[in-house]
Structure formats: structure tokens, C-alpha cells
Design a protein around this motif. Structure first.
Motif, short mmCIF file in Angstrom:
data_model
loop_
_atom_site.label_atom_id
_atom_site.label_comp_id
_atom_site.label_asym_id
_atom_site.label_seq_id
_atom_site.Cartn_x
_atom_site.Cartn_y
_atom_site.Cartn_z
N UNK A 153 0.87 -1.23 0.18
CA UNK A 153 -0.32 0.21 0.49
C UNK A 153 0.77 1.11 0.04
N UNK A 154 1.24 1.69 -1.10
CA UNK A 154 1.68 3.06 -0.87
C UNK A 154 1.33 4.57 -1.16
N UNK A 155 1.49 4.76 0.06
CA UNK A 155 0.71 6.36 0.78
C UNK A 155 1.43 7.44 -0.62
N UNK A 156 0.68 8.85 -0.57
CA UNK A 156 0.49 9.78 -1.29
C UNK A 156 1.98 10.58 -0.42
N UNK A 189 5.66 4.58 2.40
CA UNK A 189 5.54 6.19 2.68
C UNK A 189 5.57 6.65 1.05
N UNK A 190 4.78 7.57 0.23
CA UNK A 190 5.36 8.02 -0.29
C UNK A 190 5.99 9.65 -0.07
N UNK A 192 0.99 5.31 -10.50
CA UNK A 192 2.53 4.48 -11.68
C UNK A 192 3.28 3.24 -10.86
N UNK A 193 3.31 3.28 -9.10
CA UNK A 193 3.17 2.06 -8.70
C UNK A 193 2.57 0.67 -8.84
N UNK A 222 -2.03 -1.24 -3.36
CA UNK A 222 -3.22 -0.37 -3.29
C UNK A 222 -2.46 0.91 -3.30
N UNK A 223 -3.12 1.81 -2.97
CA UNK A 223 -2.29 3.62 -3.07
C UNK A 223 -3.32 4.21 -2.51
#
Lengths: 249, 334, 231
Positions: free
Chosen positions: B37-40, B70-71, B79-80, B88-89
Motif C-alpha cells: 500500500x503506497x501512501x501519497x 510512505x510516499x 504509477x506503482x 493499493x495506494x
């Protein structure tokens, strides 16, 4: 010299672009991740002229910054060649400070000097200054004994003559270092603009990244590459003409 | 020949060691389905619920082994997702709409921030911005290319304020021009930077207030949870489990009973911010996630999304309509 | 004119190798004197001690009626930005030695080199230019360390005889590996030997051949033999 350099750049650029498009089509990526040829050509038609002037803006700052740093490095190099405490101090200070990452200092420069041209100029100058300084100190501190001996023993040696001899004898090295640091000046200016300026191609790249627009970044990279190649060729040509002027016999 | 075989054996041994070491390097022990899960943005109070769900094992309860990353300015969750590095992101609406307009198959499964926390801070003792019309004649900070530019331009357009009636100032990461009074109003994330700056100015006995574009009728959606169309089609179960655990994390973290636990969890990831500041940030964040007791956490506000799309269309930030409602796949419909 | 080395001992820093051990000798009067010996024995070091550019030795070097000592060597170059003629003009501008300069240019066979850059000259030509410019300076003693290396024998003889004629009151210390040359043109040859040998320096009389003076071949042969035995 010019066409070879530009050809080399174009080859690398086209190779890079082809690889990106290859990845895009193999992995079936959207234009958001890697722009397609259509998107690229549309971006070129939209931003090419604007980005060209942005690159010119950046290049002009880089050229001035580079000139400043060459002058500064020459002055400090002349002091650094002395055997006195001042010379030793300058040498030690230069060797220690050059290890400091200028990009880390850049934010402080922007806070103190604002985001106008002076900050960009200073960062560009400082980024290419240290490699120049180390070379200049090295070259100006190294005696050319076979030439200097006569002037030393006959009492004709002055600091100006000494500098002239050492510069002349190391003209090739100096030309290489100056041309090399010119690239650094350009990089420094772009980094400075990227961090905090409000004009120049670095600033435009930052906006393009905010908008996740890789096609704009690719156009910017193309213009940066072409303009930097032209500038480096100009510098090499100037260096060649200077050397030729002195060496023709 | 013998030497040649020895050499091959050596290479094979080294390769095997590298593979085994690489495999061992991965997290072991969790038998759940691995999900990234990639955060902004970086870890802070804006991701309180995400952290809370992770720390308290809500994902594990759903049989998921979630790695939260973390983003940052150079990280782009969309993109990820496309590159398969994350499942998820979190992304802002303008990012999502831009990506969709360029053919990305991204879908929105939950809207975390019901209103955008991007607001403009000002000193009420020096500058009055009680209504949007008060913006006339002011020096307004905007990040060129950023979503605050789009929001402010939408506000100005909505209230017929021409660009020559205000002075736009290009902002960067440092707030010196605002502290020095060169800029009247400065864009901040109300629940994070807004707290820091208010605290600083309060130390100098200066009052602060915020101009909220949402109050001016400009609704520009902020952080939402996204995944890919493919993920929903191929593994709806995992999507459902993920959103369930995530939203439970948000519900619990905003529950006053769990405040201390939530603050401690955030501080564990964001050590540079004091506990006291985290507490204040969490309290303000709650207003954006759950503006009223009736608000359902994660609810997707389709009208706000449409308005966001319209703003972007009007400002030529996208070449044409994307029909954003098509990509809104509320978790409760999954 | 007198140069006297008294009990000179020397070893380089950070080494145990003794270069000189209790060297004592004298050179007196103007004219050509030679420092002769195999490579690596310390001729250049001793010459530099005399020119006061190497210190840190024990003993004493005394000079009388010699104020200006110049040390020249065969690898010297002139700056690349000027051609030979310009350089020679430049270094004689203040001294008013134009006539002497022209005479040296003529007798050293340098007329054809004046418009060339130094780097374009042959090694022999370079050495002649270098020596000429030293001869245009104020000096009492000129140390010529291999200063005529790579110059052909005929030109070399012509140059040495010209120098002797032009500078009868000056002292020259000529360092060379050419046995016949030092025996023929020098009036005193200091043969420098390995520090393990005692004495480390031996003085031998040379022919001191001058223009118009007949050559005493027997004396020359004897000098050469003595030098060979000594070294």
C-alpha cells in the motif's frame, strides 16, 4: 567536433526514448506512466518554444555562474599556491569544504537570498567551483621547475610570471577541467531551479513533475542535452583557439 | 576441465546463496496474502487510520500481510499500481483524473478526506479574508503546477476575480515570505503544516486563520484510496478485506477513546513531530475525515469528483472529459 | 676566486645512505673546472649545495670573490608562449647586453632557431639556447650541469672556446660524463667517487685548452688515465 558531440547526444537520447517506449509497449503501460509518441509530439508542439527559452535562461545563469567560479577558483588558487600560512589555510579549507554537499546548503541559500537569480547564480557557481578550485590549486601549486628555475636563480620571478608559466604549461588540463565543470554549472543551475527558483528549465521540470507529465520532462531533457552540447563545444573551441594562439610556432 | 567444473560449481553456489539470502530477506512469519500500500505522502497524522490499522493488526485479521510504504514528492502511487509494485495506494483526485485521461486503469474505492485539507493560512490582524471577494488585491501564494494552483484559480474564476486583481506568488518549501509578510495568504495542509505554522506564529503572539476553498464552494477532492480495475476483477475479495481493515483503522483511530493509542501509533512513525503536535493534528484531521457524526468514513462524494473534473477541464489540465463517475467504485458496492 | 669544500658530509632525509663523507677540496681562479664522476655519485647534489639550493649538510663551503652563483642544467626549458628570439630579447632588455647576445647567438649557431618555439628545437639546440641565456646574466660562477649534452663535438668545442674567450674572468664548473672533454678543456677536474672510497674526491689537473694554444697530447692522455684510475 560539434556535429560529433550532438550526434552522440542524439544517439543516447533516441536509445533512451526507444527503451522507454519498448518498456511501455511490452508492459502495456498507460500514457500516464510513459507517454506515447502521439502524446510526445503533442507536448513538443505545446511547450517546445517555451522550454527552449527556459533552457536559454538556465544556460545564461550557468554560463555566468561558471565564469564567476573560474575567476574565484583562479584567485583562490593563486593564494593557495603560496607556501605561507595563508596558502596552507586555503588549501586545507578547500579540500575539506569540497566534501560538503552543496545541494544540502541550497535551501539555506534560498532562505537567505530569496528565489531570484542571485540564488541560482550562487548555487551554479558553487557547484562547479570546488572541482575547479581543487584542480586550480593543484596546478598552480605545482612548480614547473624546468622553466621556473632560470627565473628563480636570476631573480626575475614574480607571482604573475609564476602563475602564467603554470597556467600555460597546464593549459590542456585546465581546459578539460573547465569544460567538465561547465556541465556541473548547468546541473547546479537546474538543481537550484528545481529546488526553489521561479524560472528556468529546472522550475519547468518541477511543474511537469507536479503534473506527472513525463513527456514534458523528456522534451526538457532533449533541449537541455542539445543546448549543453552546443555550449561545451563552444568552450572546447575557445580553449582550442587560445592554445593554438600561444602554441603556433 | 576439472577447473572448469569447479568454477561452474562456485558460480552455482554463489547464485544459490544470493537467491536464498534474498528470499530470507523478505518478511517471514506472516502467512497472509502479501499486499503493498503506497501512501501519497510521508507518515504523519494524515494517515492516522492507515497506521492504526497496521499497528493493531486489522489487516492481519483479514488475512492480509500489508506493507505500508510512505510516499513523497517523487512517489506516485498510480504509477506503482501500473508497474505492479503496489496493489493499493493513496492519490489525490487531480492525480487520478490526469491518469485516467491518459489511459490508466485506476479506480477509486474509498475517499478518505471528505473535504480537502488544503487551505490558505493568513494573519487576521493584518489581512481579512472573510469572503472569497476579499482575495482581491491580496498577494496569494500558490505552487505553480500543484493542485493548490488549480483550486485557487477555480476560486478566482468562480468569484469573477481577474488575475490582475490579485498578485500570485510562487511558493516553495520554506515559509519565509509568509513569515516576513511578503505574502498575505499561504497554501498549507490545514491538519499538518497549518498546525506547525499556527504554533510558530502563536509563539510570536500572532493570530492565524484559514481560508477554506470548500467553504467558498470549490470542492476539489483530496486523498482517496485507489487500486486497479484488474485487481477488482481478479481479486475482489482482497480489495474488500483491505478496505474493510483500512476503514476500521480510521474509525478506531478517530474514536476519542483510542486517541492516546492513535497518537502513539502516529508518533512511532513520525518521530520528528512532538506528541502534543500530533494530538492537535489528529484532532484537525478528524474534521476532514468525519466532518459530522453521521458521515460514513470513506464515502465517495461523486458530486465533488465531478466538480474536480470540471475544474480541471476548465483550466485545460486535461484534454477532455474522463467521466470520472465511471472510475468511482465505492467499497460498499464491491 | 676561491671555492673551498671543507669536510662536507651529507645524507638525504629518511635514508641511511651517505652521499658525501668528509669531502674536502678547493677550486681556485677563473676558468673551466670540472666535476666528473659516474652517474648517481652526487655531482648534481654537490653543485646544488654550492648554488645554495640544497642545504642540511655538515661541513662548510667557503667562497671568495664570488657573489653570483648560477646553476644551469640541460633539461631546462623556456616558456612556450614566446619564440627563442623573443625570449632572449626579453631577458636582455634591462641589462643592455644586446651585443653580447648577438655574439653568442652567432657563435652558438642559434640564428636559425630564433623564430622557433623552444619545443620545436632539437635537444642540442635547446641546450645551446639555455646556456646562452645564462651567459647573458650577471654571474661570477656558472655551474653547467650537462649543459652541452646532445651537442655535437665540433660545435661543443667551438662553444667552450668561445666562452673561455668571452668570459676570461669568470669561473665555470662544468659537469659532464665525457672524459676526453673534461680533460681537454678544464684546468682542474674534481673526480667525485662513491662515498665508500677514501678520499671521496680527487683533484686532477687538466689540459685547459684555449683557442690558439697547441694541444699537449701526452699531457692530455696522462690526465685522462689519471681520471679513469681515480674514478
Amino acid at each position: 567536433m560539434l556535429h560529433r558531440r550532438i550526434l552522440q547526444f542524439l544517439l543516447i537520447y533516441v536509445l533512451g526514448l526507444t527503451s522507454l517506449l519498448f518498456i511501455k509497449y511490452v508492459l502495456k503501460l498507460s500514457d500516464y506512466v510513459i507517454p506515447g509518441p502521439q502524446g510526445l509530439s503533442h507536448t513538443v508542439s505545446c511547450v517546445f518554444v517555451k522550454y527552449f527559452f527556459d533552457v536559454m535562461n538556465t544556460l545564461s545563469v550557468a554560463v555566468i555562474g561558471h565564469i564567476i567560479s573560474v575567476c574565484l577558483a583562479t584567485i583562490v588558487g593563486i593564494i593557495g599556491r603560496l607556501n605561507s600560512w595563508a596558502g596552507s589555510f586555503v588549501k586545507v579549507a578547500a579540500y575539506n569544504i569540497q566534501a560538503y554537499p552543496i545541494v544540502a546548503v541550497a535551501p539555506i541559500i534560498f532562505i537567505l537570498m530569496g528565489d531570484g537569480i542571485s540564488s541560482r547564480l550562487l548555487i551554479a557557481a558553487v557547484i562547479c567551483y570546488f572541482p575547479l578550485l581543487l584542480s586550480f590549486i593543484g596546478i598552480l601549486s605545482e612548480p614547473v621547475r624546468d622553466i621556473e628555475h632560470f627565473y628563480e636563480v636570476t631573480g626575475r620571478m614574480s607571482w604573475r610570471l609564476q602563475v602564467k608559466i603554470r597556467v600555460f604549461e597546464n593549459m590542456n588540463k585546465l581546459a578539460t577541467v573547465i569544460v567538465g565543470s561547465a556541465t556541473l554549472a548547468m546541473v547546479g543551475t537546474i538543481v537550484a531551479e528545481f529546488i526553489a527558483a521561479d524560472s528556468g528549465i529546472g522550475y519547468s521540470i518541477r511543474i511537469a513533475l507536479y503534473q506527472s507529465d513525463l513527456s514534458k520532462v523528456l522534451v526538457a531533457l532533449f533541449l537541455i542535452g542539445i543546448c549543453t552540447s552546443l555550449w561545451l563545444t563552444c568552450l572546447e573551441r575557445i580553449g582550442y583557439l587560445i592554445q593554438n594562439h600561444f602554441r603556433k610556432g | 576441465m576439472c577447473k572448469h567444473i569447479q568454477k561452474l560449481c562456485f558460480i552455482a553456489a554463489v547464485t544459490a546463496t544470493v537467491i536464498v539470502t534474498g528470499a530470507c530477506d523478505k518478511k517471514t512469519g506472516d502467512s497472509g496474502k502479501e499486499v503493498t500500500y503506497r501512501l501519497k505522502w510521508l507518515f504523519n497524522a494524515s494517515v492516522a487510520g492507515d497506521i492504526y490499522a497496521d499497528v493493531n493488526g486489522f489487516f492481519a485479521e483479514q488475512g492480509l500481510d500489508v506493507t505500508i510504504k510512505p510516499g513523497g514528492p517523487e512517489r506516485d502511487a498510480i504509477k506503482e499500481l501500473e508497474l505492479g509494485r503496489s496493489q493499493f495506494g493513496t492519490a489525490s483526485a487531480d492525480q487520478v483524473i490526469r491518469a485516467v485521461s491518459k489511459g490508466a486503469s485506476v479506480v477509486v474505492i474509498a475517499q478518505l478526506f471528505q473535504t480537502n485539507s488544503l487551505q490558505w493560512i493568513y494573519r487576521p490582524d493584518k489581512t481579512r479574508v472573510d469572503t472569497p471577494e476579499d482575495l482581491r488585491g491580496k498577494t496569494i501564494g500558490i505552487t505553480y503546477g500543484g493542485n493548490d494552483e488549480a483550486i485557487m484559480r477555480a476560486v478566482l474564476a468562480k468569484y469573477n476575480i481577474m488575475e490582475n486583481e490579485v498578485q500570485l506568488f510562487s511558493v516553495h518549501y520554506d515559509y519565509t515570505p509568509f513569515y516576513e509578510g511578503k505574502v498575505d495568504i499561504w497554501p498549507v495542509y490545514r491538519n499538518t503544516q497549518g498546525i506547525f505554522i499556527s504554533e510558530k506564529l502563536s509563539e510570536a503572539a500572532e493570530r492565524t486563520a484559514f481560508f477554506d476553498p470548500d467553504m467558498a464552494g470549490v470542492r476539489f477532492v483530496a486523498n482517496s484510496v485507489i487500486t486497479t480495475e484488474q485487481m477488482i476483477k481478479e481479486d475482489p475479495q482482497t480489495v474488500r478485506k483491505f478496505v474493510t481493515a483500512l476503514l476500521r483503522g480510521w474509525q478506531k483511530s478517530l474514536d476519542p477513546k483510542n486517541e492516546e493509542k492513535a497518537v502513539a501509533a502516529i508518533h512511532q512513525f513520525d518521530k520528528d513531530t512532538s506528541i502534543e503536535t500530533v494530538r492537535k493534528q489528529l484532532s484537525v484531521t478528524k474534521r476532514f475525515i468525519k466532518p459530522s457524526p453521521e458521515t460514513e468514513i470513506g464515502k465517495i462524494d461523486a458530486d465533488a469528483w465531478k466538480q474536480t473534473e470540471n475544474i480541471m477541464l476548465e483550466q485545460n489540465l486535461i484534454p477532455g472529459p474522463v467521466n470520472v463517475e465511471k472510475i468511482l467504485k465505492p467499497f460498499y458496492n464491491l | 676566486m676561491l671555492i673551498e669544500f671543507k669536510d662536507i658530509s651529507f645524507q638525504y632525509r629518511d635514508t641511511d645512505t651517505c652521499v658525501f663523507k668528509d669531502i674536502t677540496c678547493q677550486i681556485s681562479g677563473p676558468g673551466f673546472h670540472s666535476l666528473f664522476g659516474p652517474s648517481g655519485v652526487g655531482k648534481t647534489t654537490l653543485a646544488k649545495m654550492l648554488a645554495r639550493s640544497v642545504n642540511g649538510f655538515s661541513g662548510e663551503i667557503m667562497v671568495q670573490q664570488i657573489d653570483n652563483i648560477l646553476y644551469s642544467y640541460n633539461l631546462e626549458r623556456i616558456p612556450g608562449w614566446a619564440c627563442v628570439g623573443e625570449h632572449l630579447t626579453e631577458i636582455t632588455r634591462a641589462s643592455g647586453e644586446e651585443n653580447r647576445r648577438d655574439e653568442l647567438i652567432k657563435s652558438f649557431g642559434l640564428r636559425g632557431c630564433l623564430d622557433s618555439r623552444f619545443s620545436r628545437l632539437s635537444m642540442g639546440q635547446q641546450n645551446r639556447v639555455n646556456l646562452a641565456r645564462y651567459l647573458l646574466q650577471e654571474f661570477d660562477l656558472l655551474i653547467m650541469d650537462e649543459s652541452l649534452a646532445n651537442v655535437d663535438e665540433i660545435t661543443k668545442e667551438k662553444i667552450i672556446l668561445k666562452i673561455k674567450a668571452m668570459f676570461p674572468g669568470k669561473c665555470f664548473l662544468y659537469i659532464s660524463h665525457n672524459l676526453a672533454e673534461v680533460a681537454k678543456f678544464c684546468k682542474q677536474i674534481l673526480v667525485l667517487r662513491d662515498s665508500a672510497k677514501t678520499p671521496q674526491m680527487i683533484s686532477i689537473d687538466g689540459q685547459n685548452h684555449m683557442k690558439g694554444k697547441p694541444l699537449d697530447k701526452k699531457f692530455l692522455e696522462r690526465s685522462m688515465l689519471e681520471i679513469v684510475h681515480a674514478s
